[in-house]
Write an enzyme that holds these catalytic residues in place. Sequence first.
Site, PDB file in Angstrom:
ATOM      1  N   THR A  18      -2.355  -6.893   4.676  1.00 12.19           N
ATOM      2  CA  THR A  18      -2.684  -6.148   3.851  1.00 12.19           C
ATOM      3  C   THR A  18      -3.870  -5.726   3.217  1.00 12.19           C
ATOM      4  OG1 THR A  18      -1.721  -5.700   1.254  1.00 12.19           O
ATOM      5  CG2 THR A  18      -2.324  -7.927   1.975  1.00 12.19           C
ATOM      6  N   SER A  19      -4.158  -4.956   2.364  1.00 12.42           N
ATOM      7  CA  SER A  19      -5.434  -4.590   1.901  1.00 12.42           C
ATOM      8  C   SER A  19      -5.517  -4.868   0.419  1.00 12.42           C
ATOM      9  CB  SER A  19      -5.856  -2.996   2.038  1.00 12.42           C
ATOM     10  OG  SER A  19      -4.986  -2.157   1.631  1.00 12.42           O
ATOM     11  N   GLU A  47       1.863   3.753   8.531  1.00 12.16           N
ATOM     12  CA  GLU A  47       3.227   3.517   7.843  1.00 12.16           C
ATOM     13  C   GLU A  47       4.037   4.789   8.252  1.00 12.16           C
ATOM     14  OE1 GLU A  47       3.341   2.652   3.735  1.00 12.16           O
ATOM     15  OE2 GLU A  47       2.150   0.851   3.997  1.00 12.16           O
ATOM     16  N   ASP A  77       6.454  -4.610   2.288  1.00 16.01           N
ATOM     17  CA  ASP A  77       6.445  -3.223   1.785  1.00 16.01           C
ATOM     18  C   ASP A  77       7.461  -3.001   0.517  1.00 16.01           C
ATOM     19  OD1 ASP A  77       5.077  -0.891   2.914  1.00 16.01           O
ATOM     20  OD2 ASP A  77       5.723  -1.700   4.745  1.00 16.01           O
ATOM     21  N   GLY A 154      -0.621  -0.980  -9.497  1.00 13.56           N
ATOM     22  CA  GLY A 154       0.354   0.216  -9.241  1.00 13.56           C
ATOM     23  C   GLY A 154       1.154   0.219 -10.361  1.00 13.56           C
ATOM     24  N   HIS A 181      10.257  -8.524  -7.764  1.00 12.56           N
ATOM     25  CA  HIS A 181      10.703  -8.769  -6.225  1.00 12.56           C
ATOM     26  C   HIS A 181       9.904  -9.253  -5.165  1.00 12.56           C
ATOM     27  CE1 HIS A 181       7.488  -5.979  -7.277  1.00 12.56           C
ATOM     28  NE2 HIS A 181       7.612  -5.283  -6.144  1.00 12.56           N
TER      29      HIS A 181
END
Length: 202
Positions: A18-19, A47, A77, A154, A181
């Site tokens: 992951t970044s 993706e 994801d 986000g 989550h």
Amino acid sequence: MLRKELGKGTLSRIYLITSNRHKVEEANIALKPFGIEVKQLHIKRLEIQSDDLVEIAIFSLREVINLVNERPLVVEDAGLFIPALKGFPGPYSSFVYKTIGCQGILKLMEGVEDRRAYFKSVVVYYDDDVGMKVFEGTVWGKIATEVRGTQGFGFDPIFIPEGSTRTFAEMGPEEKTKYSHRGRAFRALGYWIRNILEQQSK
Ligand code: IMP
């Protein structure tokens, strides 16, 4: 690899592709009680466009398996799903965040009474012995009426998880991970690894 590590009695490290440093931090918080450390691997992932987070995660993991030697590998994801918007932005969350962002979602939700929403995380684990294994985590909550908080990333500033009055962005990563989550999906991975370790030591 899981079984080789098991021979030594412990599996102490997994590699998350992951970044996003927040994802690594949250995965570490979730897996620490299981004695597992999460290292970040910066590799550009492809993706695909799909309605299914599992399909997206499996595809991108398959693409990199032969490019790196580190094992075990993990990809994650996630997406935000809003029933009143028929599941939007869902698997398109990354693009939607980059384009219309939190303010854009708040605008779409103006005058909408049903503010329920959930985040879903799909974690795919891979090692050469076990192959791939999928873990999922979901957290329900609601979309706030304004942007609140400065932590996280986000859509954190507009998501209030069930059981709290604060957005994810108003919590530190430890508290967010209790609800989130991602916390749930990585804890499921932790329990699975612990289970295998216990079976092997019998
Ligand atoms: P990704 O493809 O897993 O990186 O997730 C897609 C997008 O969903 C991200 O760019 C974020 O905008 C959003 N997202 C995923 N997980 C979270 C989270 O834990 N908090 C806030 N937004 C998230």
